[in-house]
Enzyme design. Structure first.
Site, mmCIF file in Angstrom:
data_model
loop_
_atom_site.group_PDB
_atom_site.id
_atom_site.type_symbol
_atom_site.label_atom_id
_atom_site.label_comp_id
_atom_site.label_asym_id
_atom_site.label_seq_id
_atom_site.Cartn_x
_atom_site.Cartn_y
_atom_site.Cartn_z
ATOM 1 N N GLY A 111 0.739 -1.247 0.000
ATOM 2 C CA GLY A 111 0.000 0.000 0.000
ATOM 3 C C GLY A 111 0.770 1.298 0.000
ATOM 4 O O GLY A 111 1.527 1.611 -0.925
ATOM 5 N N GLY A 136 3.252 2.423 1.781
ATOM 6 C CA GLY A 136 4.708 2.344 1.802
ATOM 7 C C GLY A 136 5.300 2.168 0.419
ATOM 8 O O GLY A 136 6.342 2.763 0.085
ATOM 9 N N SER A 147 -3.200 9.679 11.514
ATOM 10 C CA SER A 147 -4.547 9.332 11.065
ATOM 11 C C SER A 147 -5.510 10.373 11.608
ATOM 12 O O SER A 147 -5.219 11.032 12.621
ATOM 13 C CB SER A 147 -4.926 7.951 11.604
ATOM 14 O OG SER A 147 -6.306 7.690 11.444
ATOM 15 N N TYR A 189 -6.309 1.635 18.753
ATOM 16 C CA TYR A 189 -5.673 2.247 17.583
ATOM 17 C C TYR A 189 -5.672 3.762 17.702
ATOM 18 O O TYR A 189 -4.642 4.415 17.485
ATOM 19 C CB TYR A 189 -6.403 1.808 16.311
ATOM 20 C CG TYR A 189 -5.872 2.449 15.058
ATOM 21 C CD1 TYR A 189 -4.689 2.004 14.466
ATOM 22 C CD2 TYR A 189 -6.555 3.506 14.451
ATOM 23 C CE1 TYR A 189 -4.203 2.595 13.309
ATOM 24 C CE2 TYR A 189 -6.069 4.094 13.291
ATOM 25 C CZ TYR A 189 -4.891 3.634 12.725
ATOM 26 O OH TYR A 189 -4.409 4.232 11.587
#
Length: 283
Positions: free
Chosen positions: A13, A15, A138, A151
């Site tokens: 993805g 990276g 995020s 998370y």
């Protein structure tokens, strides 16, 4: 002399897209991953794009591999100009259903891994009086969301860590920091979260079950078209940010992400106003 970039989590993805796009911009890219055997997708993308990459084994949970990678790059080039802390792991579970081992794993990969890699490169950047460290955060590091308890906690930690470093290292040593805040990314990350969820079995048939079913039915978890970007789209924002002379403290990667976090960010969109206040207060 080419600028040297070190990128973590490049087997899938984002990276992969980051590594390729940085190479296209003229960086000497060191693409790293925990398991070199999973490099086929990365190497295929590089070949298709007509760029060359350097591949190194680096596990963000293993200090030895981090040190070896950084020392290898320094021995060969004498500099690391850009670190992108991209490696991450998802977790969709309630706190009550999350084991102690899962909590440790999610926090270790998403937060401790960032700290380990930053700590490894920082002495070299500090002595060089230059360098950029970009952490892939995020919107979950700004806004807590259902069933992403651990998370989000880890990504909130990345936000605080980035902001604290920028408050004194940037003005005194010239090393810049930025936290990139995507919404959803169409990548193996989401698939891995679903796989993890399925491997643990369905949500237990308790009081949380109808809440979780409604969450999945909303599409907010994995299927919202307006929420998700491709890895290439997110990488474009990251690379464009890396090329700036002066980094913002934080930046979102899509209109959806901006709208979703607006109540947290509208007074200080790039985070630099609050950062200035901190620096004036303690400088």
């Amino acid at each position: 002399m080419k600028s040297v970039a070190l990128v973590t989590g490049t087997s899938t993805g984002l990276g992969i897209a980051l590594s390729v796009q940085l190479a296209q911009q003229g960086y000497e890219v060191y693409a790293t991953m925990r398991n070199i055997a999973k490099s086929q997708a990365l190497l295929g993308a590089a070949k298709k794009a007509g760029v060359s990459l350097n591949l190194l084994e680096l596990d963000v949970q293993n200090n030895e591999t981090i040190t070896q990678s950084v020392e290898h790059i320094m021995a060969k080039h004498g500099q690391i100009d850009l670190l992108i802390n991209n490696a991450g792991a998802g977790c969709v579970r309630t706190t009550e259903h999350t084991t102690e081992e899962e909590v440790h794993w999610v926090v270790d990969v998403n937060f401790h891994g960032v700290v380990r890699c930053t700590k490894a490169v920082l002495p070299y950047m500090r002595r060089a009086k230059q360098g950029k460290i970009i952490n892939i955060g995020s919107v979950g590091g700004l806004v807590g969301q259902p069933f992403s308890d651990i998370y989000c906690a880890a990504k909130f930690a990345v936000e605080g860590y980035t902001e604290a470093l920028a408050s004194y290292i940037t003005p005194n040593f010239g090393v810049q920091f930025c936290c990139i805040e995507p919404g959803g990314i169409v990548t193996e990350f989401a698939s891995n979260v679903l796989t993890q969820l399925q491997s643990k079995g369905e949500m237990p048939n308790d009081e949380y079950k109808p809440v979780f079913d409604a969450f999945l039915a909303s599409g907010a978890g994995f299927e919202r078209g307006d929420l998700y970007q491709t890895p290439e789209q997110v990488a474009q924002v990251v690379v464009a940010t890396a090329l700036k002379k002066h980094l913002p403290l934080r930046i979102r990667t899509s209109t959806w992400a901006e709208q979703f976090t607006t109540l947290k960010t509208q007074a200080d969109i790039d985070g630099l106003k609050q950062l200035a206040i901190v620096q004036q207060t303690f400088g």
